[in-house]
Motif scaffolding. Sequence first.
Motif, PDB file in Angstrom:
ATOM      1  N   TYR A 155      -9.312   3.683  -1.689  1.00  0.00           N
ATOM      2  CA  TYR A 155     -10.277   3.679  -0.629  1.00  0.00           C
ATOM      3  C   TYR A 155      -9.716   4.570   0.433  1.00  0.00           C
ATOM      4  O   TYR A 155     -10.395   5.479   0.864  1.00  0.00           O
ATOM      5  N   LEU A 156      -8.304   4.220   0.876  1.00  0.00           N
ATOM      6  CA  LEU A 156      -7.818   5.095   1.811  1.00  0.00           C
ATOM      7  C   LEU A 156      -7.381   6.562   1.402  1.00  0.00           C
ATOM      8  O   LEU A 156      -7.775   7.364   2.302  1.00  0.00           O
ATOM      9  N   ARG A 157      -7.126   6.591   0.122  1.00  0.00           N
ATOM     10  CA  ARG A 157      -6.784   8.032  -0.332  1.00  0.00           C
ATOM     11  C   ARG A 157      -7.964   9.073  -0.014  1.00  0.00           C
ATOM     12  O   ARG A 157      -7.867  10.098   0.175  1.00  0.00           O
ATOM     13  N   ALA A 158      -9.104   8.430  -0.694  1.00  0.00           N
ATOM     14  CA  ALA A 158     -10.278   9.081  -0.502  1.00  0.00           C
ATOM     15  C   ALA A 158     -10.699   9.691   1.087  1.00  0.00           C
ATOM     16  O   ALA A 158     -10.824  10.933   1.125  1.00  0.00           O
ATOM     17  N   LYS A 159     -10.266   8.639   1.614  1.00  0.00           N
ATOM     18  CA  LYS A 159     -10.327   9.029   3.187  1.00  0.00           C
ATOM     19  C   LYS A 159      -9.594   9.894   3.738  1.00  0.00           C
ATOM     20  O   LYS A 159      -9.859  10.986   4.613  1.00  0.00           O
ATOM     21  N   LEU A 209       0.985  -1.177   0.140  1.00  0.00           N
ATOM     22  CA  LEU A 209       0.086   0.104  -0.105  1.00  0.00           C
ATOM     23  C   LEU A 209       0.991   1.375   0.090  1.00  0.00           C
ATOM     24  O   LEU A 209       0.399   2.273  -0.844  1.00  0.00           O
ATOM     25  N   ALA A 210       2.097   1.150   0.641  1.00  0.00           N
ATOM     26  CA  ALA A 210       2.727   2.391   0.723  1.00  0.00           C
ATOM     27  C   ALA A 210       3.367   2.898  -0.675  1.00  0.00           C
ATOM     28  O   ALA A 210       3.394   4.013  -0.948  1.00  0.00           O
ATOM     29  N   LYS A 211       3.606   1.825  -1.225  1.00  0.00           N
ATOM     30  CA  LYS A 211       3.892   2.042  -2.787  1.00  0.00           C
ATOM     31  C   LYS A 211       3.176   2.726  -3.694  1.00  0.00           C
ATOM     32  O   LYS A 211       3.450   3.628  -4.393  1.00  0.00           O
ATOM     33  N   GLU A 212       1.810   1.984  -3.420  1.00  0.00           N
ATOM     34  CA  GLU A 212       0.672   2.525  -4.189  1.00  0.00           C
ATOM     35  C   GLU A 212       0.124   3.916  -3.766  1.00  0.00           C
ATOM     36  O   GLU A 212      -0.448   4.508  -4.675  1.00  0.00           O
ATOM     37  N   LEU A 213       0.255   4.242  -2.548  1.00  0.00           N
ATOM     38  CA  LEU A 213      -0.133   5.544  -1.820  1.00  0.00           C
ATOM     39  C   LEU A 213       0.648   6.671  -2.268  1.00  0.00           C
ATOM     40  O   LEU A 213       0.318   7.738  -1.985  1.00  0.00           O
ATOM     41  N   ALA A 214       2.041   6.499  -2.716  1.00  0.00           N
ATOM     42  CA  ALA A 214       3.112   7.658  -3.051  1.00  0.00           C
ATOM     43  C   ALA A 214       2.383   8.550  -4.015  1.00  0.00           C
ATOM     44  O   ALA A 214       1.489   8.136  -4.687  1.00  0.00           O
ATOM     45  N   PRO A 215       2.501   9.835  -3.865  1.00  0.00           N
ATOM     46  CA  PRO A 215       3.515  10.502  -2.876  1.00  0.00           C
ATOM     47  C   PRO A 215       2.936  10.918  -1.344  1.00  0.00           C
ATOM     48  O   PRO A 215       3.628  11.604  -0.790  1.00  0.00           O
TER      49      PRO A 215
END
Lengths: 113, 219
Positions: free
Chosen positions: B208-212, B49-55
Amino acid sequence: MHELPIVLDIIRVMKDEAKKHGFHEITKITLVIGELSSVVDESVQMYFEVAAKDTPCANAKLVFEHRPAMLKCTVCGTEFPHEKSFDCPACGGSSVLIKGTGTEFYIKSFDGN
Amino acid sequence: MEVIIMKELLEANEKLAEENRAYFSGRHILAVNLMGSPGSGKTTLISALAKELAPISVGVIEGDIASSIDAENLEKQGIRSSQINTCGECHLDSRVIRDGAEKIDLRDAIVFIENVGNLICPAEFDLGENVRLLAASVPEGDDKPFKYVPMFSYADAVVLTKCDLKEAVGFDTENFNKGLRAISQAPVFEVSLKKGQTPAGVKEIADYLRAKYEALPKA
């Protein structure tokens, strides 16, 4: 295992309450435990016997009152307590959890001298 | 004379949880309480998830009974991590979270709190998180929502991990969903993060987490 912090909390609350009501000893504590609160009576009892030593609760009897989680049938609407199955006892339909039921966890009352 | 008090227990934990919530919101942090059995793939999921959530910066507060294996591995990947050893305690509580959060000292970030591997006790302790994520792995079996009702009913989202093993272990997705739907409306994300293969399903959880995170009020 996680009942220890809970037991310490019970004893802390009881010490305050004993002082407030002028009791020098607590004789009975009634706890309400919901089925979904993941609290096991025997564990509470075991930790309590050790942790309550030298406190006003040392000889207190613990009384456990249980509350079930309630389910509601999605087919006929019957509400029933969760026992073994999620299937409606009236029509066999599948059910959903009624949010907030079975999560109770509090000291209901106490008695002392 | 019996005295009726109706006093909620674990108040001390609740109070600290509220303080943690204020700490996180003051720093514009989305706190994610990640729970699941030992070996359900929690650390691997965070890493993907850390890779996907960058930056967006990602931090981890690692809870384990012993060892700092997970925190060290995440640090190697460049994820700010702090390790909490509970020394036998079966869950994290609010008291230790603040220490862990101060060690990683992040702002404007998504912070994962990786709870102790356990499907029972962690469900009872609010840590001041914004989101409760549950990692349930395919090899654990499709009957888990029926057996661990509190944990599954409190989750905001469920991540079904190791989905590449469905056939090998005879996992019945329909039965899993039936049990889950009886107690929760939480979305289910299916992932497969097998070493050496392209991760599948991570993007959807990251979205989902980015939207939150994006919906958090600015600090």
